[in-house]
Scaffold this motif. Sequence first.
Motif, short mmCIF file in Angstrom:
data_model
loop_
_atom_site.label_atom_id
_atom_site.label_comp_id
_atom_site.label_asym_id
_atom_site.label_seq_id
_atom_site.Cartn_x
_atom_site.Cartn_y
_atom_site.Cartn_z
N HIS A 181 0.83 -1.17 -0.04
CA HIS A 181 -0.02 0.08 -0.05
C HIS A 181 0.89 1.22 -0.03
N SER A 182 0.71 2.01 -1.09
CA SER A 182 1.27 3.38 -0.94
C SER A 182 0.08 4.44 -1.18
N THR A 183 -0.65 4.53 -0.23
CA THR A 183 -1.85 5.37 -0.48
C THR A 183 -1.98 6.84 -0.18
N THR A 184 -0.81 7.37 -0.07
CA THR A 184 -0.65 8.91 -0.06
C THR A 184 0.03 9.46 -1.28
N GLY A 185 -0.69 10.43 -1.77
CA GLY A 185 -0.09 10.78 -3.10
C GLY A 185 -0.48 9.96 -4.21
N PRO A 186 0.14 10.35 -5.38
CA PRO A 186 -0.48 9.70 -6.74
C PRO A 186 0.30 8.21 -6.91
N ALA A 187 1.26 7.78 -6.19
CA ALA A 187 2.26 6.63 -6.61
C ALA A 187 1.80 5.41 -5.81
N LYS A 234 -13.31 17.92 -7.81
CA LYS A 234 -12.50 18.94 -6.89
C LYS A 234 -11.44 18.18 -6.43
N GLY A 235 -10.10 18.95 -6.63
CA GLY A 235 -8.89 18.13 -6.17
C GLY A 235 -8.44 17.46 -7.43
N ALA A 236 -7.25 16.77 -7.13
CA ALA A 236 -6.70 15.91 -8.19
C ALA A 236 -7.08 14.58 -8.52
N ALA A 237 -7.62 14.46 -9.61
CA ALA A 237 -8.10 13.05 -10.12
C ALA A 237 -7.76 12.71 -11.48
N TYR A 238 -7.61 11.56 -11.88
CA TYR A 238 -6.84 11.06 -13.21
C TYR A 238 -7.70 10.07 -13.75
N LEU A 239 -7.76 9.94 -15.05
CA LEU A 239 -8.63 8.85 -15.94
C LEU A 239 -7.60 8.20 -16.64
N VAL A 295 -10.01 5.12 -12.48
CA VAL A 295 -10.01 6.73 -11.97
C VAL A 295 -9.10 6.74 -10.65
N THR A 296 -8.38 7.53 -10.34
CA THR A 296 -7.49 7.60 -9.40
C THR A 296 -7.76 8.98 -8.87
N PHE A 297 -7.90 9.16 -7.41
CA PHE A 297 -8.36 10.21 -6.67
C PHE A 297 -7.05 10.56 -5.59
N ASP A 298 -6.67 11.71 -5.66
CA ASP A 298 -5.71 11.88 -4.71
C ASP A 298 -6.32 12.43 -3.52
N PRO A 299 -5.62 12.22 -2.37
CA PRO A 299 -6.62 12.32 -1.05
C PRO A 299 -7.24 13.66 -1.10
N GLY A 300 -8.51 13.45 -0.47
CA GLY A 300 -9.39 14.76 -0.66
C GLY A 300 -10.14 15.06 -2.07
N GLY A 344 -5.37 8.17 -0.80
CA GLY A 344 -5.69 8.44 -2.18
C GLY A 344 -6.60 7.17 -2.32
N PHE A 345 -7.03 7.01 -3.49
CA PHE A 345 -8.15 5.89 -3.87
C PHE A 345 -7.95 5.66 -5.17
N VAL A 346 -8.25 4.41 -5.78
CA VAL A 346 -8.27 3.98 -7.14
C VAL A 346 -9.42 3.29 -7.34
N GLN A 347 -10.29 3.45 -8.11
CA GLN A 347 -11.66 2.57 -8.72
C GLN A 347 -11.48 2.36 -10.01
N ILE A 348 -12.20 1.23 -10.51
CA ILE A 348 -12.57 0.98 -11.69
C ILE A 348 -13.99 1.11 -12.08
N ALA A 349 -14.35 2.00 -12.80
CA ALA A 349 -15.72 2.65 -13.25
C ALA A 349 -16.36 1.84 -14.28
#
Lengths: 163, 163
Positions: free
Chosen positions: B27-33, B50-55, B72-77, B133-138
């Motif tokens: 687990h490296s759940t802070t920041g994007p990596a 809102k905040g940094a998200a990536y697709l 979809v990757t969401f940075d904390p917050g 951080g959080f990563v989901q498959i949508a």
Amino acid sequence: MKYTPFSIVLIVIVILISCVNKVKPVHSTTGPAYGLIFPKGERILNDNFKGAAYLYPMVSADSLNPSDIGNVTFDPGARTRWHIHPAGQILLAIEGTGYYQEKGKVRTLFRKGDVIRCPPDVPHWHGASVDSGFVQIAITGRQKGPTIWLEHVTDEEYHSSEK
Amino acid sequence: MKYTPFSIVLIVIVILISCVNKVKPVHSTTGPAYGLIFPKGERILNDNFKGAAYLYPMVSADSLNPSDIGNVTFDPGARTRWHIHPAGQILLAIEGTGYYQEKGKVRTLFRKGDVIRCPPDVPHWHGASVDSGFVQIAITGRQKGPTIWLEHVTDEEYHSSEK
């Protein structure tokens, strides 16, 4: 202050033990204990799979959603029969290395991070590679009926070389 | 033979460096990596997040397949606006910890290994938790039209406590 070789060996052992206990390898691709995201589920007992494979059903198709979604784990060497999806299927590889082949085409590698679209009505098979377990998310359209299961993949087909 | 404290420190440093280089945390759940399975893709630049998200788009809906599928990757917050999917959506959490809330219900935790079915036409939002951080498959049905974007999630709603 000086240290004897014995005490140094002891210090090194203590450090190495705490290194091993704090982190885990990202890949554990042999045997069933992979870096699991979803539960492994139950062993698939029907004759549509050769070798050990496991299914964790996640979503069932219904009037609102046309696709079954499940997490399928294959132990090294395990694979499906040749089969057809009347409405197609999408496979997301999330752990390990597997194989995928469509009728008339060469067998290809299917690695963690790969995405494959199985076209409707095209015979194909998939499973783990010979020396690595494999985990996939399968998104299977059910709007045109169930999967049609065909013959088993022969050992010759399974071991055929990738171009 | 005996060793000085300095040489012992040097040996310990060498061992620790090789420990760190051989394994990676699961687990490296802070920041994007994070422990990435799929590529992170591009930063989402529209105002629906809102905040940094990536697709990272994986599959596009077409005549054979009714769903868009993306990582979809969401940075904390980071989080989506309130929004509606006319044909519903299925979310698979594959890394970190996030939040999910439907209108009229409490905000819930959404953790790696969880599966959520967002019903059609129900306003909802999702994103990363405040410190992970959080990563989901949508998997988003497109057969009844595009997503309908609503208002931003307020800070009060985002930080509301889970029952």
